[in-house]
Design a protein around this motif. Structure first.
Motif, PDB file in Angstrom:
ATOM      1  N   LEU A 222      -3.605  72.182  65.241  1.00  0.00           N
ATOM      2  CA  LEU A 222      -4.165  71.518  64.064  1.00  0.00           C
ATOM      3  C   LEU A 222      -3.068  70.763  63.314  1.00  0.00           C
ATOM      4  O   LEU A 222      -3.288  69.636  62.833  1.00  0.00           O
ATOM      5  CB  LEU A 222      -4.819  72.551  63.141  1.00  0.00           C
ATOM      6  N   LEU A 223      -1.883  71.360  63.253  1.00  0.00           N
ATOM      7  CA  LEU A 223      -0.752  70.709  62.594  1.00  0.00           C
ATOM      8  C   LEU A 223      -0.333  69.451  63.350  1.00  0.00           C
ATOM      9  O   LEU A 223      -0.067  68.408  62.742  1.00  0.00           O
ATOM     10  CB  LEU A 223       0.422  71.688  62.504  1.00  0.00           C
ATOM     11  N   TYR A 224      -0.281  69.548  64.687  1.00  0.00           N
ATOM     12  CA  TYR A 224       0.109  68.387  65.495  1.00  0.00           C
ATOM     13  C   TYR A 224      -0.910  67.260  65.370  1.00  0.00           C
ATOM     14  O   TYR A 224      -0.547  66.083  65.256  1.00  0.00           O
ATOM     15  CB  TYR A 224       0.254  68.788  66.964  1.00  0.00           C
ATOM     16  N   SER A 287      12.663  70.602  69.050  1.00  0.00           N
ATOM     17  CA  SER A 287      11.681  71.326  68.244  1.00  0.00           C
ATOM     18  C   SER A 287      10.781  70.344  67.504  1.00  0.00           C
ATOM     19  O   SER A 287      11.148  69.180  67.288  1.00  0.00           O
ATOM     20  CB  SER A 287      12.394  72.230  67.238  1.00  0.00           C
ATOM     21  N   SER A 288       9.611  70.826  67.127  1.00  0.00           N
ATOM     22  CA  SER A 288       8.683  69.970  66.391  1.00  0.00           C
ATOM     23  C   SER A 288       9.258  69.567  65.041  1.00  0.00           C
ATOM     24  O   SER A 288       9.061  68.439  64.572  1.00  0.00           O
ATOM     25  CB  SER A 288       7.341  70.690  66.199  1.00  0.00           C
ATOM     26  N   ASN A 289      10.011  70.472  64.403  1.00  0.00           N
ATOM     27  CA  ASN A 289      10.597  70.135  63.106  1.00  0.00           C
ATOM     28  C   ASN A 289      11.664  69.052  63.230  1.00  0.00           C
ATOM     29  O   ASN A 289      11.906  68.306  62.285  1.00  0.00           O
ATOM     30  CB  ASN A 289      11.197  71.387  62.441  1.00  0.00           C
ATOM     31  N   THR A 334       4.027  66.398  74.500  1.00  0.00           N
ATOM     32  CA  THR A 334       4.609  67.607  75.080  1.00  0.00           C
ATOM     33  C   THR A 334       4.201  68.846  74.296  1.00  0.00           C
ATOM     34  O   THR A 334       3.826  69.868  74.891  1.00  0.00           O
ATOM     35  CB  THR A 334       6.148  67.502  75.099  1.00  0.00           C
ATOM     36  N   PHE A 335       4.283  68.787  72.965  1.00  0.00           N
ATOM     37  CA  PHE A 335       3.924  69.939  72.139  1.00  0.00           C
ATOM     38  C   PHE A 335       2.468  70.353  72.363  1.00  0.00           C
ATOM     39  O   PHE A 335       2.144  71.544  72.456  1.00  0.00           O
ATOM     40  CB  PHE A 335       4.143  69.630  70.654  1.00  0.00           C
TER      41      PHE A 335
END
Length: 402
Positions: A222-224, A287-289, A334-335
């Motif tokens: 949901l965040l992505y 990382s996503s961050n 990718t995430f």
């Protein structure tokens, strides 16, 4: 890496490359045909506007097709249909007085095939490529895709310089590109995983609902999805601002608009190449961050660029935009692949692109009222939105998941 895996790796990278070249050349040819035959862009807006609905329909159908059928077959059949549509249309089109209904039909079908083909390709990747190679593959794949956007205008310009070329020949070139993409998709070594192969048939409604439930149960997804929506919302304003700035600030600079687009494409190419090479030598995944932090930095660059606006700061904005965009999309794909069960990938990518495609008209509508008033300060507004919204996502992600 075995020969079969290498062949699949290369095929999944080159297939969208060739189809994108053809699609971009088709758009160039369409623009040229409409303006040449009517003298205005009004019909072009109608054709592309109606064709845009195909992406929304495709996003809704992706889960039904990609998660319940052989994903390689989806790739093959979308390429076959696109090739046949182009070949048949090249014989039906009237190059002097083009049939508008036919142009709408061609654009609609090609957009629909693209909306189904792209998620199918991204859904296959985790099934055939080891997880350790995912980020590297997506970075390089994004680079090739960006390279197509650089090559296509060059080819299109050469074609337009040829006396006597007709739109039907543009369509045939597009057909050839889809045929080459089909060839590479046939080379893919793919056997559906048991979870996909044994998936029970579901109706369109049930499939869509199950996809929504899956997203709600996986907060990272949901965040992505939210982050892609924010990015495309801001991007809508960015794309509207570019031609306005070109014509009102740098009209004396020949082809300033083209220069901006080329710089953005070069930035994307560099971002993909650097990202791909970096992932080759480093062991730790991005990382996503890290990606969210890059968006925050770009927001700051947009604000600083608008404070002392010039052709040089404008070009820097274009270059950094291309680089950040390339990094963002390659990483988000990718995430999502890593966070989603194989059997749900089609539905999740469908919902992601539905959210992504659906938010841009909203952004275009809103920013369309203000760009002419704000002028170059629009970049400051876009930068502030990017900085604040991705700042919130960064801190939420760090506090909740990292």
């Amino acid at each position: 890496m075995t020969n079969h895996l290498k062949r699949t790796y290369v095929s999944l990278m080159l297939s969208p490359f060739f189809s994108q070249i053809g699609s971009a050349i088709y758009v160039l040819g369409l623009n040229w045909l409409i303006v040449k035959s009517t003298g205005t862009t009004q019909l072009l807006g109608i054709i592309e506007g109606i064709g845009g609905f195909a992406f929304l329909i495709g996003d809704l159908l992706v889960g039904l097709l990609v998660d319940q059928h052989n994903r390689k077959y989806v790739l093959i059949w979308t390429d076959i249909i696109a090739t046949l549509v182009c070949v048949v249309s090249s014989f039906l089109i009237n190059n002097n007085t083009p049939q508008i209904w036919l142009l709408i039909l061609i654009t609609f079908i090609l957009n629909l095939m693209l909306a189904l083909n792209y998620p199918a390709a991204k859904s296959i990747v985790p099934e055939v490529i080891n997880g350790n190679y995912l980020q590297k593959f997506n970075a390089l794949s994004n680079t090739f895709f960006g390279l197509a956007n650089i090559i296509a205008p060059v080819i299109g310009g050469v074609l337009l310089a040829i006396n006597g070329i007709d739109f039907s020949e543009f369509i045939l070139i597009n057909a050839a590109s889809y045929f080459i993409a089909l060839f590479f998709n046939l080379l893919i070594t793919y056997q559906p995983t048991p979870s996909v192969k044994n998936h029970q048939s579901e109706s369109f409604l049930i499939s869509t609902i199950s996809g929504f439930k899956y997203v709600l149960e996986h907060k990272k997804l949901l965040l992505y999805m939210t982050s892609t929506g924010i990015f495309n919302f801001v991007c809508a304003g960015f794309l509207l601002t570019t031609p306005y700035i070109s014509s009102h600030y740098f009209s004396k600079i020949t082809s300033s608009y083209s220069l901006f687009l080329i710089c953005a494409a070069v930035g994307g190419l560099v971002g993909g190449l650097v990202g791909g090479l970096w992932l080759t030598v480093q062991k730790q995944k991005i990382s996503s961050n890290r990606i969210f932090a890059e968006q925050i930095c770009y927001g700051i660059i947009l604000i600083l660029g608008s404070l002392k606006f010039s052709i040089y700061s404008w070009i820097i904005i274009a270059l950094v935009y291309g680089l950040i965009q390339s990094r963002f999309f390659g990483s988000m794909i990718t995430f999502i692949q890593e966070e989603t069960d194989i059997s749900f990938l089609g539905r999740i990518f469908g919902l992601t692109f539905l959210f992504f495609d659906g938010i841009q008209p909203v952004g275009s509508f809103i920013f369309g009222f203000f760009v002419s008033t704000w002028g170059s300060w629009t970049y400051s507004v876009l930068g502030s939105l990017t900085l604040s919204l991705f700042g919130l996502i960064y801190f939420f992600n760090r506090k909740t998941f990292e």
